[in-house]
Design a protein around this motif. Structure first.
Motif, PDB file in Angstrom:
ATOM      1  N   LEU A  29       0.860  -1.186   0.000  1.00 18.30           N
ATOM      2  CA  LEU A  29       0.000   0.000   0.000  1.00 18.30           C
ATOM      3  C   LEU A  29       0.894   1.234   0.000  1.00 18.30           C
ATOM      4  CD1 LEU A  29      -2.523  -0.610   2.927  1.00 18.30           C
ATOM      5  CD2 LEU A  29      -3.045  -0.670   0.505  1.00 18.30           C
ATOM      6  N   LEU A  30       0.375   2.321  -0.518  1.00 17.91           N
ATOM      7  CA  LEU A  30       1.021   3.618  -0.358  1.00 17.91           C
ATOM      8  C   LEU A  30       0.187   4.411   0.644  1.00 17.91           C
ATOM      9  CD1 LEU A  30       1.953   4.680  -3.995  1.00 17.91           C
ATOM     10  CD2 LEU A  30       3.499   4.018  -2.158  1.00 17.91           C
ATOM     11  N   LEU A  31       0.814   4.798   1.735  1.00 21.33           N
ATOM     12  CA  LEU A  31       0.130   5.548   2.783  1.00 21.33           C
ATOM     13  C   LEU A  31       0.974   6.744   3.192  1.00 21.33           C
ATOM     14  CD1 LEU A  31      -0.878   2.520   5.056  1.00 21.33           C
ATOM     15  CD2 LEU A  31      -2.400   3.815   3.554  1.00 21.33           C
ATOM     16  N   CYS A  32       0.347   7.758   3.756  1.00 22.37           N
ATOM     17  CA  CYS A  32       1.117   8.865   4.318  1.00 22.37           C
ATOM     18  C   CYS A  32       1.848   8.326   5.551  1.00 22.37           C
ATOM     19  CB  CYS A  32       0.209  10.036   4.670  1.00 22.37           C
ATOM     20  SG  CYS A  32      -0.837   9.768   6.093  1.00 22.37           S
ATOM     21  N   PRO A  33       2.926   8.982   5.985  1.00 24.55           N
ATOM     22  CA  PRO A  33       3.712   8.462   7.120  1.00 24.55           C
ATOM     23  C   PRO A  33       2.899   8.204   8.389  1.00 24.55           C
ATOM     24  CG  PRO A  33       4.969  10.128   5.972  1.00 24.55           C
ATOM     25  CD  PRO A  33       3.574  10.134   5.362  1.00 24.55           C
ATOM     26  N   ASN A  34       1.949   9.102   8.731  1.00 24.72           N
ATOM     27  CA  ASN A  34       1.123   8.887   9.935  1.00 24.72           C
ATOM     28  C   ASN A  34       0.311   7.600   9.821  1.00 24.72           C
ATOM     29  OD1 ASN A  34       1.955  11.244  11.148  1.00 24.72           O
ATOM     30  ND2 ASN A  34       0.054  12.348  10.766  1.00 24.72           N
ATOM     31  N   HIS A  35      -0.366   7.452   8.696  1.00 19.36           N
ATOM     32  CA  HIS A  35      -1.214   6.276   8.514  1.00 19.36           C
ATOM     33  C   HIS A  35      -0.385   5.005   8.355  1.00 19.36           C
ATOM     34  CE1 HIS A  35      -4.394   9.322   7.178  1.00 19.36           C
ATOM     35  NE2 HIS A  35      -4.625   8.972   8.421  1.00 19.36           N
ATOM     36  N   ASP A  36       0.788   5.116   7.768  1.00 19.61           N
ATOM     37  CA  ASP A  36       1.687   3.962   7.664  1.00 19.61           C
ATOM     38  C   ASP A  36       2.071   3.453   9.056  1.00 19.61           C
ATOM     39  OD1 ASP A  36       3.577   2.126   6.282  1.00 19.61           O
ATOM     40  OD2 ASP A  36       5.075   3.403   7.250  1.00 19.61           O
ATOM     41  N   ALA A  37       2.445   4.355   9.941  1.00 11.58           N
ATOM     42  CA  ALA A  37       2.827   3.959  11.304  1.00 11.58           C
ATOM     43  C   ALA A  37       1.642   3.334  12.041  1.00 11.58           C
ATOM     44  CB  ALA A  37       3.360   5.167  12.075  1.00 11.58           C
ATOM     45  N   LEU A  38       0.457   3.928  11.910  1.00  8.69           N
ATOM     46  CA  LEU A  38      -0.733   3.382  12.561  1.00  8.69           C
ATOM     47  C   LEU A  38      -1.088   2.005  11.994  1.00  8.69           C
ATOM     48  CD1 LEU A  38      -2.930   6.602  12.634  1.00  8.69           C
ATOM     49  CD2 LEU A  38      -1.916   5.452  14.621  1.00  8.69           C
ATOM     50  N   PHE A  39      -0.967   1.845  10.689  1.00  7.17           N
ATOM     51  CA  PHE A  39      -1.275   0.582  10.019  1.00  7.17           C
ATOM     52  C   PHE A  39      -0.293  -0.513  10.457  1.00  7.17           C
ATOM     53  CE2 PHE A  39      -1.014  -2.304   6.339  1.00  7.17           C
ATOM     54  CZ  PHE A  39      -2.352  -2.627   6.182  1.00  7.17           C
ATOM     55  N   ASP A  40       1.001  -0.196  10.472  1.00 11.15           N
ATOM     56  CA  ASP A  40       2.013  -1.182  10.869  1.00 11.15           C
ATOM     57  C   ASP A  40       1.827  -1.662  12.303  1.00 11.15           C
ATOM     58  OD1 ASP A  40       3.243  -1.208   8.403  1.00 11.15           O
ATOM     59  OD2 ASP A  40       4.949   0.034   9.014  1.00 11.15           O
ATOM     60  N   LYS A  41       1.308  -0.794  13.158  1.00 12.21           N
ATOM     61  CA  LYS A  41       1.119  -1.151  14.568  1.00 12.21           C
ATOM     62  C   LYS A  41      -0.265  -1.715  14.857  1.00 12.21           C
ATOM     63  CE  LYS A  41       4.578   2.028  16.139  1.00 12.21           C
ATOM     64  NZ  LYS A  41       4.884   3.417  15.943  1.00 12.21           N
ATOM     65  N   GLY A  42      -1.123  -1.799  13.830  1.00 11.27           N
ATOM     66  CA  GLY A  42      -2.446  -2.375  14.004  1.00 11.27           C
ATOM     67  C   GLY A  42      -3.493  -1.434  14.561  1.00 11.27           C
ATOM     68  N   HIS A  43      -3.192  -0.137  14.617  1.00 18.10           N
ATOM     69  CA  HIS A  43      -4.173   0.819  15.118  1.00 18.10           C
ATOM     70  C   HIS A  43      -5.242   1.140  14.083  1.00 18.10           C
ATOM     71  CE1 HIS A  43      -2.032   1.574  18.834  1.00 18.10           C
ATOM     72  NE2 HIS A  43      -0.928   1.759  18.142  1.00 18.10           N
ATOM     73  N   ILE A  44      -4.912   0.932  12.802  1.00 17.55           N
ATOM     74  CA  ILE A  44      -5.901   1.080  11.735  1.00 17.55           C
ATOM     75  C   ILE A  44      -5.783  -0.108  10.787  1.00 17.55           C
ATOM     76  CG2 ILE A  44      -6.004   3.616  11.829  1.00 17.55           C
ATOM     77  CD1 ILE A  44      -4.337   3.618   9.198  1.00 17.55           C
ATOM     78  N   SER A  45      -6.844  -0.356  10.061  1.00 15.30           N
ATOM     79  CA  SER A  45      -6.844  -1.335   8.981  1.00 15.30           C
ATOM     80  C   SER A  45      -7.908  -0.879   7.990  1.00 15.30           C
ATOM     81  CB  SER A  45      -7.133  -2.748   9.504  1.00 15.30           C
ATOM     82  OG  SER A  45      -6.837  -3.709   8.502  1.00 15.30           O
ATOM     83  N   PHE A  46      -8.226  -1.732   7.033  1.00 15.25           N
ATOM     84  CA  PHE A  46      -9.210  -1.358   6.026  1.00 15.25           C
ATOM     85  C   PHE A  46     -10.177  -2.507   5.785  1.00 15.25           C
ATOM     86  CE2 PHE A  46      -5.490   1.221   5.301  1.00 15.25           C
ATOM     87  CZ  PHE A  46      -6.023   2.486   5.137  1.00 15.25           C
ATOM     88  N   GLU A  47     -11.452  -2.153   5.648  1.00 14.89           N
ATOM     89  CA  GLU A  47     -12.483  -3.128   5.301  1.00 14.89           C
ATOM     90  C   GLU A  47     -12.259  -3.610   3.876  1.00 14.89           C
ATOM     91  OE1 GLU A  47     -14.784  -4.510   7.012  1.00 14.89           O
ATOM     92  OE2 GLU A  47     -15.426  -3.164   8.598  1.00 14.89           O
ATOM     93  N   LYS A  48     -12.988  -4.639   3.495  1.00 15.83           N
ATOM     94  CA  LYS A  48     -12.905  -5.179   2.140  1.00 15.83           C
ATOM     95  C   LYS A  48     -13.204  -4.110   1.092  1.00 15.83           C
ATOM     96  CE  LYS A  48     -14.352  -9.187  -0.499  1.00 15.83           C
ATOM     97  NZ  LYS A  48     -15.111 -10.424  -0.513  1.00 15.83           N
ATOM     98  N   ASP A  49     -14.124  -3.198   1.412  1.00 13.98           N
ATOM     99  CA  ASP A  49     -14.483  -2.137   0.472  1.00 13.98           C
ATOM    100  C   ASP A  49     -13.546  -0.931   0.542  1.00 13.98           C
ATOM    101  OD1 ASP A  49     -15.223  -0.942   2.847  1.00 13.98           O
ATOM    102  OD2 ASP A  49     -17.326  -0.700   2.317  1.00 13.98           O
ATOM    103  N   GLY A  50     -12.516  -1.010   1.395  1.00  9.04           N
ATOM    104  CA  GLY A  50     -11.528   0.061   1.493  1.00  9.04           C
ATOM    105  C   GLY A  50     -11.784   1.086   2.579  1.00  9.04           C
ATOM    106  N   LEU A  51     -12.925   0.988   3.285  1.00  4.60           N
ATOM    107  CA  LEU A  51     -13.207   1.934   4.365  1.00  4.60           C
ATOM    108  C   LEU A  51     -12.237   1.720   5.531  1.00  4.60           C
ATOM    109  CD1 LEU A  51     -17.088   2.145   4.540  1.00  4.60           C
ATOM    110  CD2 LEU A  51     -15.492   4.039   4.147  1.00  4.60           C
ATOM    111  N   LEU A  52     -11.836   2.818   6.127  1.00  5.69           N
ATOM    112  CA  LEU A  52     -10.894   2.798   7.232  1.00  5.69           C
ATOM    113  C   LEU A  52     -11.527   2.222   8.492  1.00  5.69           C
ATOM    114  CD1 LEU A  52      -8.031   3.741   8.181  1.00  5.69           C
ATOM    115  CD2 LEU A  52      -9.148   5.850   8.921  1.00  5.69           C
TER     116      LEU A  52
END
Length: 106
Positions: A29-52
């Motif tokens: 995925l290409l993410l901004c640095p904030n969202h990349d850090a949150l994603f790597d740590k499991g604080h955010i993810s994405f639904e099948k339809d792409g919703l945060l």
């Protein structure tokens, strides 16, 4: 969004992937640095339809500061779905269960 400001991120982490998954362009995925850090740590993810999806580990002030809200959406290809499911079931789920269990103890 200026793509030069984005960070390439594995959906299923390198350490958890086999050699084929590590090189699969659909495991990225290409993410901004904030969202990349949150994603790597499991604080955010994405639904099948792409919703945060936002973990209950983030309070309302962190959500505002880190620019996360439930209306955000990304385009996910069908080929990325198995990796995103892995992320939701492993990193995101664990983060939510850890916070829920910690709150139950307190």
């Amino acid at each position: 969004m200026d793509e030069r400001l984005l960070v390439a991120s594995h959906i299923k982490p390198w350490s958890k992937s086999n050699n084929r998954e590590r090189l699969d362009v659909n495991n990225g995925l290409l993410l901004c640095p904030n969202h990349d850090a949150l994603f790597d740590k499991g604080h955010i993810s994405f639904e099948k339809d792409g919703l945060l999806l936002i973990s209950n580990s983030l309070d309302k002030y962190s959500k505002i500061f880190l620019n996360t809200n439930e209306t955000m959406k990304i385009d996910l290809k069908v080929e990325q779905q198995k990796y995103m499911k892995w992320h939701r079931d492993n990193l995101f789920k664990i983060m939510n269960n850890t916070i829920i269990n910690k709150l139950a103890i307190e």
